[in-house]
Design a protein around this motif. Structure first.
Motif, PDB file in Angstrom:
ATOM      1  N   ALA A 113      -9.431  -8.929  11.266  1.00  0.00           N
ATOM      2  CA  ALA A 113      -7.262  -8.830  11.033  1.00  0.00           C
ATOM      3  C   ALA A 113      -7.686  -7.437   9.608  1.00  0.00           C
ATOM      4  O   ALA A 113      -7.698  -6.619  10.398  1.00  0.00           O
ATOM      5  N   ALA A 114      -8.327  -7.816   8.912  1.00  0.00           N
ATOM      6  CA  ALA A 114      -7.698  -7.735   7.667  1.00  0.00           C
ATOM      7  C   ALA A 114      -9.087  -6.909   6.998  1.00  0.00           C
ATOM      8  O   ALA A 114      -8.168  -5.932   6.645  1.00  0.00           O
ATOM      9  N   THR A 115      -9.943  -6.965   8.285  1.00  0.00           N
ATOM     10  CA  THR A 115     -11.004  -5.433   7.708  1.00  0.00           C
ATOM     11  C   THR A 115     -10.186  -4.599   8.623  1.00  0.00           C
ATOM     12  O   THR A 115     -10.667  -3.718   8.295  1.00  0.00           O
ATOM     13  N   LYS A 116     -10.065  -5.118  10.139  1.00  0.00           N
ATOM     14  CA  LYS A 116      -9.383  -3.735  10.623  1.00  0.00           C
ATOM     15  C   LYS A 116      -8.785  -3.251  10.194  1.00  0.00           C
ATOM     16  O   LYS A 116      -8.337  -2.309  10.472  1.00  0.00           O
ATOM     17  N   GLU A 117      -7.645  -4.021   9.700  1.00  0.00           N
ATOM     18  CA  GLU A 117      -6.328  -3.432   8.893  1.00  0.00           C
ATOM     19  C   GLU A 117      -7.022  -2.897   7.683  1.00  0.00           C
ATOM     20  O   GLU A 117      -5.596  -1.563   7.223  1.00  0.00           O
ATOM     21  N   ARG A 118      -7.668  -2.969   7.312  1.00  0.00           N
ATOM     22  CA  ARG A 118      -7.891  -2.371   5.359  1.00  0.00           C
ATOM     23  C   ARG A 118      -8.887  -0.761   6.241  1.00  0.00           C
ATOM     24  O   ARG A 118      -8.359   0.518   5.994  1.00  0.00           O
ATOM     25  N   GLN A 119      -9.839  -0.668   7.545  1.00  0.00           N
ATOM     26  CA  GLN A 119     -10.028   0.253   7.841  1.00  0.00           C
ATOM     27  C   GLN A 119      -9.104   1.161   8.815  1.00  0.00           C
ATOM     28  O   GLN A 119      -8.927   2.344   8.771  1.00  0.00           O
ATOM     29  N   GLU A 120      -7.949   0.997   9.002  1.00  0.00           N
ATOM     30  CA  GLU A 120      -7.382   1.809   9.842  1.00  0.00           C
ATOM     31  C   GLU A 120      -6.079   2.348   8.805  1.00  0.00           C
ATOM     32  O   GLU A 120      -5.074   3.055   8.822  1.00  0.00           O
ATOM     33  N   MET A 121      -5.838   1.372   8.299  1.00  0.00           N
ATOM     34  CA  MET A 121      -4.940   1.817   6.586  1.00  0.00           C
ATOM     35  C   MET A 121      -5.834   3.216   5.554  1.00  0.00           C
ATOM     36  O   MET A 121      -5.224   3.866   5.093  1.00  0.00           O
ATOM     37  N   GLU A 122      -6.960   3.069   4.981  1.00  0.00           N
ATOM     38  CA  GLU A 122      -7.779   3.388   4.492  1.00  0.00           C
ATOM     39  C   GLU A 122      -7.196   5.302   4.914  1.00  0.00           C
ATOM     40  O   GLU A 122      -7.221   5.746   3.619  1.00  0.00           O
ATOM     41  N   PRO A 123      -7.255   5.024   5.742  1.00  0.00           N
ATOM     42  CA  PRO A 123      -7.985   6.484   5.775  1.00  0.00           C
ATOM     43  C   PRO A 123      -6.528   7.484   5.896  1.00  0.00           C
ATOM     44  O   PRO A 123      -5.743   8.511   5.015  1.00  0.00           O
ATOM     45  N   ILE A 124      -5.192   6.906   6.036  1.00  0.00           N
ATOM     46  CA  ILE A 124      -4.124   6.654   5.851  1.00  0.00           C
ATOM     47  C   ILE A 124      -3.488   7.102   4.364  1.00  0.00           C
ATOM     48  O   ILE A 124      -2.921   8.390   3.853  1.00  0.00           O
ATOM     49  N   VAL A 125      -3.915   5.767   3.258  1.00  0.00           N
ATOM     50  CA  VAL A 125      -3.702   5.808   2.476  1.00  0.00           C
ATOM     51  C   VAL A 125      -4.178   6.738   1.091  1.00  0.00           C
ATOM     52  O   VAL A 125      -3.874   7.718   0.793  1.00  0.00           O
ATOM     53  N   SER A 126      -5.349   7.590   1.917  1.00  0.00           N
ATOM     54  CA  SER A 126      -5.920   8.564   1.180  1.00  0.00           C
ATOM     55  C   SER A 126      -4.980   9.977   1.439  1.00  0.00           C
ATOM     56  O   SER A 126      -4.710  10.720   0.903  1.00  0.00           O
ATOM     57  N   LYS A 127      -4.610  11.047   2.732  1.00  0.00           N
ATOM     58  CA  LYS A 127      -3.413  11.007   3.096  1.00  0.00           C
ATOM     59  C   LYS A 127      -2.264  11.867   2.046  1.00  0.00           C
ATOM     60  O   LYS A 127      -2.194  12.105   1.200  1.00  0.00           O
ATOM     61  N   MET A 128      -1.932   9.747   2.004  1.00  0.00           N
ATOM     62  CA  MET A 128      -1.397   9.914   0.989  1.00  0.00           C
ATOM     63  C   MET A 128      -0.959  10.475   0.053  1.00  0.00           C
ATOM     64  O   MET A 128      -0.564  10.575  -0.510  1.00  0.00           O
ATOM     65  N   ASP A 129      -2.198   9.844  -0.841  1.00  0.00           N
ATOM     66  CA  ASP A 129      -2.594  10.451  -1.759  1.00  0.00           C
ATOM     67  C   ASP A 129      -2.492  11.258  -2.120  1.00  0.00           C
ATOM     68  O   ASP A 129      -2.245  12.626  -3.126  1.00  0.00           O
ATOM     69  N   GLN A 130      -2.771  12.436  -1.206  1.00  0.00           N
ATOM     70  CA  GLN A 130      -3.239  13.718  -0.952  1.00  0.00           C
ATOM     71  C   GLN A 130      -1.818  14.186  -1.605  1.00  0.00           C
ATOM     72  O   GLN A 130      -1.257  15.484  -2.091  1.00  0.00           O
ATOM     73  N   VAL A 131      -0.874  13.518  -0.704  1.00  0.00           N
ATOM     74  CA  VAL A 131       0.392  14.394  -0.217  1.00  0.00           C
ATOM     75  C   VAL A 131       1.204  14.303  -1.640  1.00  0.00           C
ATOM     76  O   VAL A 131       1.585  14.781  -2.145  1.00  0.00           O
ATOM     77  N   ILE A 132       1.229  12.616  -2.224  1.00  0.00           N
ATOM     78  CA  ILE A 132       1.454  12.438  -2.862  1.00  0.00           C
ATOM     79  C   ILE A 132       1.202  13.921  -4.720  1.00  0.00           C
ATOM     80  O   ILE A 132       1.861  14.058  -5.219  1.00  0.00           O
ATOM     81  N   ALA A 133       0.155  13.926  -4.516  1.00  0.00           N
ATOM     82  CA  ALA A 133      -0.776  14.585  -5.645  1.00  0.00           C
ATOM     83  C   ALA A 133      -0.230  15.855  -5.957  1.00  0.00           C
ATOM     84  O   ALA A 133       0.299  17.181  -6.955  1.00  0.00           O
TER      85      ALA A 133
END
Length: 193
Positions: A113-133
């Motif tokens: 579950a922890a691995t799945k959560e990281r995999q699910e959230m990684e692309p979202i966090v990446s897009k969030m970082d771009q939005v924040i930048a």
């Protein structure tokens, strides 16, 4: 240290500090509550729902096996007096082994579950970082901090960019990276339905 060298050192420190102090007046900062943003952007809600469904399915499986083991223990307790000592010990040992296997299975599910959560959230966090930048560049911000992990104890709410990040993120075009992963293709030698 002589007075002259002390004064020279002090002058050097003041000379170096003045440009930093004047540039500090031009620094603009903001902060983002990543956890809140992850829970409120549409992709985050979808990912959390997928993860929760996966977890609920695993929990039902564990509960079903746990109930079966509970019934097996009750049966063993009822029949124990009619069994030979050797049979009773063997059945109790088998039951303990099953309980241990179930606990190990639960631990594997939690790690998965922890691995799945990281995999699910990684692309979202990446897009969030771009939005924040992009927001930081637009507003001329020198720094943007993560509210919880940055050590930030207090900041005025006017510097909170979380709502803007949520709006800007949700306004992005939807991409294939935020959709549910496609099911794996069936092996070639698998029977067709």
């Amino acid at each position: 240290m002589s007075l002259r060298s002390t004064l020279a050192a002090l002058a050097a420190v003041v000379t170096l500090a003045l440009p930093l102090a004047s540039s500090a007046q031009n620094l603009k900062m903001g902060y983002v509550d990543y956890q809140r943003v992850l829970l409120e952007v549409e992709d985050g809600k979808t990912a959390k729902a997928r993860l929760q469904k996966w977890l609920d399915d695993r929990q039902k499986e564990i509960d079903k096996e746990q109930e079966a083991l509970r019934k097996e223990k009750e049966l063993l307790d009822k029949q124990a007096s009619a069994m030979s000592e050797e049979t009773r010990i063997q059945k109790a040992t088998d039951l303990q082994k099953k309980i241990l296997e179930l606990a190990q299975k639960w631990d594997r599910y939690r790690a998965e579950a922890a691995t799945k959560e990281r995999q699910e959230m990684e692309p979202i966090v990446s897009k969030m970082d771009q939005v924040i930048a992009k927001l930081a560049e637009r507003d001329g911000l020198s720094f943007v901090f993560e509210r919880r992990d940055s050590g930030l104890i207090y900041a005025q709410t006017q510097y909170d960019l979380s709502n803007e990040v949520i709006r800007a993120y949700n306004a992005l075009p939807k991409t294939a990276t935020t959709k549910a992963p496609a099911p794996a293709p069936a092996p070639k030698d698998a029977p067709k339905k």
